[in-house]
Enzyme design. Structure first.
Site, mmCIF file in Angstrom:
data_model
loop_
_atom_site.group_PDB
_atom_site.id
_atom_site.type_symbol
_atom_site.label_atom_id
_atom_site.label_comp_id
_atom_site.label_asym_id
_atom_site.label_seq_id
_atom_site.Cartn_x
_atom_site.Cartn_y
_atom_site.Cartn_z
ATOM 1 N N PRO A 114 0.734 -1.129 -0.293
ATOM 2 C CA PRO A 114 -0.062 -0.093 0.031
ATOM 3 C C PRO A 114 0.747 1.239 -0.198
ATOM 4 C CG PRO A 114 0.162 -0.810 2.052
ATOM 5 C CD PRO A 114 0.927 -1.867 1.245
ATOM 6 N N GLY A 115 1.889 1.320 -0.287
ATOM 7 C CA GLY A 115 2.838 2.458 -0.461
ATOM 8 C C GLY A 115 3.627 2.705 0.670
ATOM 9 N N LYS A 117 6.721 1.930 1.578
ATOM 10 C CA LYS A 117 7.983 2.359 1.083
ATOM 11 C C LYS A 117 7.939 3.296 0.047
ATOM 12 C CE LYS A 117 9.119 -2.195 3.141
ATOM 13 N NZ LYS A 117 7.673 -2.610 3.368
ATOM 14 N N CYS A 234 9.075 -9.827 4.496
ATOM 15 C CA CYS A 234 8.786 -10.012 5.997
ATOM 16 C C CYS A 234 8.524 -11.377 6.460
ATOM 17 C CB CYS A 234 7.510 -9.117 6.272
ATOM 18 S SG CYS A 234 6.322 -9.481 5.566
#
Ligand code: SAM
Length: 304
Positions: A114-115, A117, A234
């Site tokens: 969803p942005g 980074k 992750c």
């Protein structure tokens, strides 16, 4: 009941201090807020939060990361609605800091929604240069575009390719492959010992290692000569981490770079079950919750 000890038993051989790891998986994590430096300063936001009774400490790693011990719902504050910060796990924020995009550069985020980074990189670039943020999942592309607008980002264009087929028309100075993964680093147990973890994103394929290899190789092929690539997941699973980087090293003339931030970590593995990995895997970082107080991550810093 699925305890940490049983779920992660296959990794007990390589996770250092496995019992401290399992304790950390059951301990509430310190909230991390990434200050949106396009809208405010770390000092101003810290003062606003302290005036409301929050216990705020700047991270020694980066001024824009504020650690808050007594904030349970970081999305609910007025300052969040105003786009003054973006809640982001400390270890997640390390990815953009390690890749270190510079103002004016051409950068690609191959798996962007969803942005978190993308928006961090945009603020590190002072909204200058261009980031191509790619996300094939339609609903997640919508979240990405909402977050970019909310945070005042103006140097990002979005695309909707399957990352492994991203056109090889232009070359990037820096590129992030924050790959879809099994998400083990986000697994949590509550204080009663019940397992809680974020569900995988809709549309995540079953054969993740195959897709991860394709994404990493395509990401490398999109780099300009001397360009930098960060591969991140992750998850703890070596089949999604070292094995993916190993494939790249075997198929392309890639260099693994040491990472120099002062963050507690463990080196990448050189062996897992019957697999042996390149000795350069020691330059990768495995980030564990009991070492960082944040979610589990794996990062590899690669140069063309
Ligand atoms: C770990 S998430 C990315 C998180 C994001 N970088 C951030 O920091 O907010 C992985 C993303 O990859 C997307 N994805 C899944 N398959 C993909 C593919 N074939 N190519 C590119 N992205 C893909 C998923 O929809 C998901 O949004």
């Amino acid at each position: 009941m699925s305890t940490c000890e049983t779920v992660f038993a296959p990794y007990a051989a390589f996770i250092p201090d496995f019992s401290a790891f399992c304790t950390a998986m059951q301990t509430p994590r310190t909230c991390c807020l990434r200050v949106n430096t396009l809208r405010t300063t770390p000092e101003a936001l810290q003062a606003l939060l302290v005036s409301q009774g929050y216990d705020v400490t700047p991270s020694p790693i980066a001024a824009e990361l504020l650690l808050v011990t007594n904030l349970a719902h970081p999305g609910r504050l007025r300052e969040a609605r105003m786009g003054y910060y973006h809640p982001q796990a400390f270890t997640s924020a390390l990815a953009s800091l390690i890749l270190a995009p510079q103002p004016g550069e051409l950068v690609c985020d191959l798996c962007a929604a969803p942005g978190s980074k993308t928006s961090h990189m945009a603020q590190l670039m002072h909204n200058q240069g261009v980031i191509v943020a790619n996300e094939p999942a339609h609903t997640r592309l919508f979240m990405l575009e909402y977050n970019l607008k909310h945070l005042g980002i103006s140097n990002v264009v979005t695309t909707r390719y399957a990352g492994q087929n991203f056109p090889r028309r232009c070359k990037f100075a820096r590129l992030l492959v924050d790959a879809p993964c099994s998400g083990e680093g986000t697994y949590r147990w509550d204080v009663q010992g019940r397992m809680r973890h974020a569900p995988r994103a809709a549309g995540t394929p079953d054969d993740l290692p195959r897709l991860q290899k394709q994404l990493l190789v395509r990401g490398f092929d999109l780099l300009a000569p001397g360009g930098s690539l960060l591969y991140a997941t992750c998850t703890y699973n070596p089949a999604e981490n070292e094995a993916i980087v190993q494939t790249l090293l075997e198929q392309r003339p890639a260099t693994l770079q040491p990472i120099t931030l002062p963050v507690p970590h463990s080196p990448g593995l050189q062996q897992w079950k019957e697999q042996t990995y390149d000795v350069r895997m020691q330059h990768c970082w495995r980030l564990y919750p009991h070492q960082t107080g944040s979610v589990g991550f794996f990062v590899a810093s690669i140069r063309a």
